[in-house]
Scaffold this motif. Structure first.
Motif, short mmCIF file in Angstrom:
data_model
loop_
_atom_site.label_atom_id
_atom_site.label_comp_id
_atom_site.label_asym_id
_atom_site.label_seq_id
_atom_site.Cartn_x
_atom_site.Cartn_y
_atom_site.Cartn_z
N MET A 34 0.86 -1.18 0.00
CA MET A 34 0.00 0.00 0.00
C MET A 34 0.89 1.22 0.00
N GLY A 35 0.43 2.25 -0.67
CA GLY A 35 1.28 3.43 -0.76
C GLY A 35 0.51 4.69 -1.03
N TRP A 36 1.26 5.78 -1.04
CA TRP A 36 0.72 7.10 -1.32
C TRP A 36 1.47 7.71 -2.50
N TYR A 37 0.71 8.27 -3.40
CA TYR A 37 1.25 9.03 -4.52
C TYR A 37 0.68 10.44 -4.44
N ARG A 38 1.29 11.36 -5.16
CA ARG A 38 0.75 12.72 -5.21
C ARG A 38 0.92 13.29 -6.61
N GLN A 39 0.03 14.21 -6.91
CA GLN A 39 0.09 14.89 -8.21
C GLN A 39 -0.21 16.36 -8.02
N ALA A 40 0.78 17.17 -8.31
CA ALA A 40 0.62 18.62 -8.25
C ALA A 40 0.16 19.12 -9.62
N PRO A 41 -0.45 20.29 -9.67
CA PRO A 41 -0.92 20.83 -10.95
C PRO A 41 0.21 20.93 -11.97
N GLY A 42 -0.05 20.40 -13.16
CA GLY A 42 0.94 20.46 -14.23
C GLY A 42 2.08 19.47 -14.11
N LYS A 43 2.02 18.60 -13.12
CA LYS A 43 3.10 17.63 -12.93
C LYS A 43 2.56 16.21 -12.99
N GLN A 44 3.48 15.27 -13.20
CA GLN A 44 3.09 13.86 -13.22
C GLN A 44 2.87 13.34 -11.81
N ARG A 45 2.08 12.31 -11.72
CA ARG A 45 1.88 11.66 -10.43
C ARG A 45 3.19 11.00 -10.01
N GLU A 46 3.55 11.15 -8.74
CA GLU A 46 4.80 10.60 -8.24
C GLU A 46 4.58 9.82 -6.96
N LEU A 47 5.44 8.83 -6.76
CA LEU A 47 5.39 8.04 -5.54
C LEU A 47 5.90 8.86 -4.36
N VAL A 48 5.16 8.81 -3.27
CA VAL A 48 5.57 9.49 -2.04
C VAL A 48 6.15 8.47 -1.05
N ALA A 49 5.39 7.42 -0.79
CA ALA A 49 5.83 6.42 0.17
C ALA A 49 5.08 5.12 -0.07
N VAL A 50 5.72 4.01 0.27
CA VAL A 50 5.11 2.70 0.08
C VAL A 50 5.48 1.80 1.25
N ILE A 51 4.58 0.87 1.58
CA ILE A 51 4.84 -0.07 2.66
C ILE A 51 4.30 -1.43 2.25
N THR A 52 5.09 -2.48 2.49
CA THR A 52 4.67 -3.83 2.17
C THR A 52 3.92 -4.45 3.35
N GLY A 53 3.34 -5.60 3.11
CA GLY A 53 2.64 -6.29 4.18
C GLY A 53 3.58 -6.67 5.32
N GLY A 54 4.86 -6.85 5.00
CA GLY A 54 5.83 -7.19 6.02
C GLY A 54 6.40 -5.99 6.75
N GLY A 55 6.02 -4.80 6.32
CA GLY A 55 6.44 -3.58 7.00
C GLY A 55 7.62 -2.87 6.38
N SER A 56 8.14 -3.36 5.28
CA SER A 56 9.23 -2.66 4.61
C SER A 56 8.69 -1.38 3.98
N THR A 57 9.47 -0.31 4.10
CA THR A 57 9.01 0.99 3.61
C THR A 57 9.99 1.60 2.62
N GLY A 58 9.47 2.49 1.80
CA GLY A 58 10.28 3.26 0.87
C GLY A 58 9.70 4.65 0.74
N TYR A 59 10.57 5.64 0.56
CA TYR A 59 10.14 7.03 0.50
C TYR A 59 10.81 7.76 -0.66
N ALA A 60 10.10 8.74 -1.18
CA ALA A 60 10.73 9.66 -2.12
C ALA A 60 11.77 10.48 -1.36
N ASP A 61 12.84 10.83 -2.03
CA ASP A 61 13.89 11.59 -1.37
C ASP A 61 13.36 12.91 -0.80
N SER A 62 12.40 13.50 -1.47
CA SER A 62 11.88 14.80 -1.06
C SER A 62 11.12 14.78 0.25
N VAL A 63 10.71 13.59 0.71
CA VAL A 63 9.92 13.51 1.95
C VAL A 63 10.62 12.73 3.05
#
Length: 122
Positions: A34-63
């Motif tokens: 499960m994860g979160w993406y975001r899309q600002a006006p005029g920009k492409q949708r980008e990955l913000v953060a993701v987490i697996t069922g086992g709890g592993s996480t990943g983040y965009a560098d900006s956050v």
């Protein structure tokens, strides 16, 4: 049918915090990531953060260091705690559930929420 419902968006001043929630409902057997993406006006949708069922996480560098993703597997719910918000975090935030297995078919699928607006004022 799987439905993702987001909540927690809104308007906040720079430096403030918000917590987004996303609950998946339906005849769900399991969800891989499960994860979160975001899309600002005029920009492409980008990955913000993701987490697996086992709890592993990943983040965009900006956050990294400001946002924290967490998950309640029993509730099929994912959260995004956003601290030290900046105006550049302003976007529509979308919840994503990937590798979703439901009772009616063994084929995993991906689902999206409808989006929630986050606006950070300077």
């Amino acid at each position: 049918q799987v439905r993702l419902v987001e909540s927690g968006g809104g308007l906040v001043q720079a430096g403030g915090s918000l917590r987004l929630s996303c609950a998946a409902s339906g005849s769900i057997i399991s969800i891989n990531a499960m994860g979160w993406y975001r899309q600002a006006p005029g920009k492409q949708r980008e990955l913000v953060a993701v987490i697996t069922g086992g709890g592993s996480t990943g983040y965009a560098d900006s956050v990294k260091g400001r946002f924290t993703i967490s998950r309640a597997n029993a509730k099929n719910t994912v959260y995004l705690q956003m601290n030290s918000l900046k105006p550049e975090d302003t976007a529509v935030y979308y919840c994503n559930a990937d590798g979703v297995v439901v009772t009616t078919t063994p084929i995993p699928a991906q689902y999206w929420g409808q989006g929630t607006q986050v606006t950070v004022s300077s």
